[in-house]
Design an enzyme around this catalytic site. Sequence first.
Site, mmCIF file in Angstrom:
data_model
loop_
_atom_site.group_PDB
_atom_site.id
_atom_site.type_symbol
_atom_site.label_atom_id
_atom_site.label_comp_id
_atom_site.label_asym_id
_atom_site.label_seq_id
_atom_site.Cartn_x
_atom_site.Cartn_y
_atom_site.Cartn_z
ATOM 1 C CG ASP A 183 -2.158 12.514 -7.102
ATOM 2 O OD1 ASP A 183 -2.316 11.129 -7.146
ATOM 3 O OD2 ASP A 183 -2.252 12.901 -6.192
ATOM 4 C CG HIS A 201 -1.843 7.549 -2.831
ATOM 5 N ND1 HIS A 201 -2.823 8.438 -3.644
ATOM 6 C CD2 HIS A 201 -1.412 6.359 -3.637
ATOM 7 C CE1 HIS A 201 -2.468 7.946 -4.886
ATOM 8 N NE2 HIS A 201 -1.701 6.867 -4.857
ATOM 9 N N GLY A 202 -0.351 9.574 0.668
ATOM 10 C CA GLY A 202 -0.209 10.346 2.044
ATOM 11 C C GLY A 202 1.087 10.136 2.663
#
Length: 279
Positions: free
Chosen positions: A81, A203-204
């Site tokens: 990642d 993402h997030g």
Amino acid sequence: MLVTLQEILDLAEKGGFCIPAFNVYNMESVIGVLHAAEEERAPIIMQVYPRLMKEETGYFLSPTILAAAHRATVPVCFHLDHGPSELETTRSLRYGATGIMLDGSTLPFEENIALTRRVVETCAHLNVQVEGELGHVGTTKDEETDEFTTPEDARVFVEKTGVACLAVAVGTAHGRYKKPPKLDIERIKAIRAATNGIALVLHGGSGVPDEEIRKAVAAGIRKMNFATDVCYTFLDTCLAELQKPDRAIAIDTFMKKPIEAVAEFCKTRIRLVGADGRV
């Protein structure tokens, strides 16, 4: 079963659902994620933050992830990642990763393309595919949000790099939100259309409202990252266990509750993105 990034993305694309990607940090988080995937019959990604690969932790953690993947009866991809450079990407390949993210999103556009393309070419020799990022996904601590990914930039980036999937900036950030984010769903659709339907990555994912996540998956998000909530779930359970007067002293026994808590959290995300019962 251990699979490549492309293989697991193909499952998501064919089924019209999203692969949950859980960041793991130690043996216990690996076990919790694996239990959730097995119970829900879901394909999943276990991914490792680059700091762990840069330090010695990655050397010890990687065999644990690989052992879990080989034991699993569901597809598992071992993914790096946010790899910022060829140091982390090369080391991850050496440790057995079957998916790589090269994050050059803070670089100028052409430099991002050049670095990402170089990593794509290297990984291709090992049949490993690459996730790129365009439009920097910052943190919840940032005072301002960077500009969102544009469909035209995404088209050029995908064509010039050959990435298997693309992380885009459409309203999320890393960390715990002060207020729930609202995603630009129409932008997700536009980027998908401009890139000929490439798998998009959000993402997030931790803390995004459930309905926003469902809309994002329907719009074309095929990989969604969960890291912050995995950490908080694990640590909050550890802290709660420490408050018990009759708590276990043996670490392996003490860790049973945190493992269970991680598994329960992951099961909720697996169901939310529609990955349950796909295997």
